[in-house]
Write a protein that holds these residues in place. Structure first.
Motif, short mmCIF file in Angstrom:
data_model
loop_
_atom_site.label_atom_id
_atom_site.label_comp_id
_atom_site.label_asym_id
_atom_site.label_seq_id
_atom_site.Cartn_x
_atom_site.Cartn_y
_atom_site.Cartn_z
N ASP A 126 -9.25 13.67 16.92
CA ASP A 126 -9.62 12.87 15.76
C ASP A 126 -8.55 12.99 14.69
O ASP A 126 -8.28 14.08 14.20
CB ASP A 126 -10.98 13.34 15.22
N LEU A 128 -8.63 11.74 11.70
CA LEU A 128 -9.13 11.54 10.33
C LEU A 128 -8.70 12.66 9.38
O LEU A 128 -8.33 12.42 8.24
CB LEU A 128 -10.65 11.42 10.34
N PRO A 142 -4.19 4.93 9.83
CA PRO A 142 -4.89 5.63 10.92
C PRO A 142 -5.38 4.69 12.01
O PRO A 142 -5.62 3.51 11.76
CB PRO A 142 -6.07 6.29 10.21
N ASN A 143 -5.52 5.25 13.20
CA ASN A 143 -6.08 4.51 14.33
C ASN A 143 -7.57 4.87 14.43
O ASN A 143 -7.91 6.02 14.69
CB ASN A 143 -5.32 4.94 15.60
N PHE A 144 -8.43 3.90 14.20
CA PHE A 144 -9.87 4.17 14.22
C PHE A 144 -10.52 3.69 15.51
O PHE A 144 -11.62 3.13 15.50
CB PHE A 144 -10.54 3.54 12.99
N LYS A 145 -9.86 3.96 16.63
CA LYS A 145 -10.38 3.51 17.92
C LYS A 145 -11.80 4.03 18.20
O LYS A 145 -12.65 3.32 18.73
CB LYS A 145 -9.43 3.97 19.03
N VAL A 147 -14.22 4.74 16.17
CA VAL A 147 -15.23 3.94 15.46
C VAL A 147 -15.27 2.52 16.02
O VAL A 147 -16.35 1.93 16.19
CB VAL A 147 -14.94 3.93 13.94
N ASN A 148 -14.11 1.98 16.36
CA ASN A 148 -14.08 0.60 16.87
C ASN A 148 -14.89 0.47 18.16
O ASN A 148 -15.65 -0.48 18.32
CB ASN A 148 -12.64 0.15 17.13
N GLN A 206 -14.90 11.28 12.98
CA GLN A 206 -14.97 9.84 13.29
C GLN A 206 -16.08 9.58 14.31
O GLN A 206 -16.85 8.63 14.18
CB GLN A 206 -13.63 9.42 13.89
N TYR A 207 -16.15 10.43 15.32
CA TYR A 207 -17.19 10.31 16.34
C TYR A 207 -18.57 10.49 15.70
O TYR A 207 -19.50 9.71 15.95
CB TYR A 207 -16.96 11.36 17.45
N ALA A 210 -19.46 7.42 13.71
CA ALA A 210 -19.84 6.30 14.57
C ALA A 210 -21.25 6.51 15.14
O ALA A 210 -22.07 5.59 15.15
CB ALA A 210 -18.82 6.14 15.70
#
Ligand SMILES: NC(=O)c1ccc[n+]([C@@H]2O[C@H](COP(=O)([O-])OP(=O)(O)OC[C@H]3O[C@@H](n4cnc5c(N)ncnc54)[C@H](O)[C@@H]3O)[C@@H](O)[C@H]2O)c1
Length: 367
Positions: A126, A128, A142-145, A147-148, A206-207, A210
């Protein structure tokens, strides 16, 4: 539960806590047409296997084309069930999901969709809390994959489910009074949450964000299921050994007892088969004996003592935050107890296994 809570539950078509001591009939899945995202691996593939065996027709949407197509071929041959399909779909892309649902209706033996399972998910390192060089002018974007995929992907799936499930020919608005033995047609949305929907998760903000988002979605949808008659349920697994668990997670979890894939599949199958269950969440954890708490809830024993077989499936009584918080405190106690029961030997064994484990290679995506 007090009279006011009962009235609210009746109005919003929410069923009472799932009686996990009561058996259900997995054969009620027969004839249902199911769309599942992330069905090429882990829980998704295990759901597809269990439900295909019971005679459901299933459409898998996944980015892992190779694994998805192979699973479909194997199951068609092994089970003689021709009604299993794969559609290449990246859940973060709206048009991919639209195609998945359109294909699913086209493949459907009765022309509609009975059940949608929002299962696709990713985890990983992560970014974040690691913005990089602190002396730089600004951090890189940042890459928020995580959450995406785990939240936006689920929102797209939910939006499409809210369009297609009420149009399911022969289906009726959901109701806790439904007789599952006599009702094949359904309007069911099953969400894959996590224990990270209910409790914090170290090093994975982030996980956690989500999956808390998925919980918020569940709570919001279940109290308005009377609008379109869609029943929404959620499963919240604790850590389970599937390819999503990267090496870092295995190292952190060394010495801890994990939950079992079979319990996840059993919980999801109960929800899918029993169309009288509306608006409930089940937590899947490491196996433990059950005891009856003073408030009448069936909860994990913290001492190893209790009646009957060990189980890994629990109602989390998500009727209000107060009950959830009580449940969470007990859960943390159980994990501490199980870890101390496993001891240093168990920890050392898991650490050795984690260091030797290799992470899964990135999925191949075909056009
Ligand atoms: N295994 C665990 O410990 C655990 C615990 C709690 C919750 N969960 C949740 O369960 C669900 C399934 O996870 P799993 O353990 O089976 O992991 P998994 O990695 O075995 O399966 C995830 C599947 O999702 C697919 N996927 C990933 N990104 C995608 C995308 N953009 N579009 C379409 N498909 C995509 C992958 O290809 C894979 O087939 C996830 O939502 C995960 O967050 C897992």
């Amino acid at each position: 539960m007090d009279a006011q809570a009962q009235t609210v539950q009746k109005t919003v078509r929410q069923s009472p806590p799932v009686d996990l001591t009561k058996p259900y009939n997995a054969a009620w899945v027969k004839g249902k047409h199911i769309v599942i995202t992330g069905g090429a691996s882990g829980f998704g593939a295990a759901f597809v296997q269990r439900w295909a065996l019971q005679g459901a027709s299933i459409v898998i949407g996944d980015i892992n084309t190779e694994a998805g197509e192979q699973l479909v071929q194997e199951l068609r041959q092994e089970l003689g069930n021709p009604n299993i399909w794969f559609v290449c779909c990246d859940v973060t892309k709206w048009q991919d999901q639209v195609k998945l649902f359109k294909e699913a209706v086209r493949y459907s033996p009765h022309g509609g969709i009975d059940c949608v399972v929002a299962n696709a998910g990713v985890a990983g390192n992560d970014i974040l809390q690691t913005p990089g060089d602190l002396s730089a002018d600004e951090p890189p974007e940042p890459n928020f994959k995580v959450v995406n995929v785990n939240l936006y992907g689920v929102l797209y799936t939910t939006h499409l489910a809210c369009f297609y499930l009420p149009r399911n020919p022969g289906s009726s608005p959901c109701s806790p009074q439904t007789d599952p033995a006599k009702t094949v047609r359904d309007r069911h949305l099953l969400l894959l949450g996590s224990v990270a929907s209910l409790a914090p998760i170290t090093a994975q903000p982030q996980y956690g964000a989500a999956k808390h988002g998925v919980l918020g979605l569940f709570r919001s949808l279940r109290c308005s299921s009377f609008v379109q008659g869609i029943r929404v349920n959620m499963i919240c697994p604790y850590f389970v050994a599937t390819p999503i668990l990267i090496r870092a997670a295995k190292i952190i979890l060394a010495g801890a007892e994990l939950a079992r894939v079979n319990d996840v599949i059993d919980a999801g199958t109960r929800f899918t088969a029993d169309s009288s269950i509306c608006g409930r969440a089940l937590v899947i954890g490491p196996p433990a004996k059950a005891i009856m708490a003073d408030d009448g809830q069936l909860v994990p024993s913290l001492t190893g003592e209790g009646e009957g077989e060990e189980t890994g499936i629990w109602e989390c009584y998500a009727d209000d935050f107060q009950a959830v918080d009580t449940w969470t405190r007990r859960w943390v106690g159980l994990l501490g107890y199980l870890e101390s029961a496993k001891g240093w030997t168990g920890w050392a064994k898991d650490m050795v296994a984690a260091f030797w484990a290799s992470d899964r290679k990135p999925e191949k995506k075909s056009a």
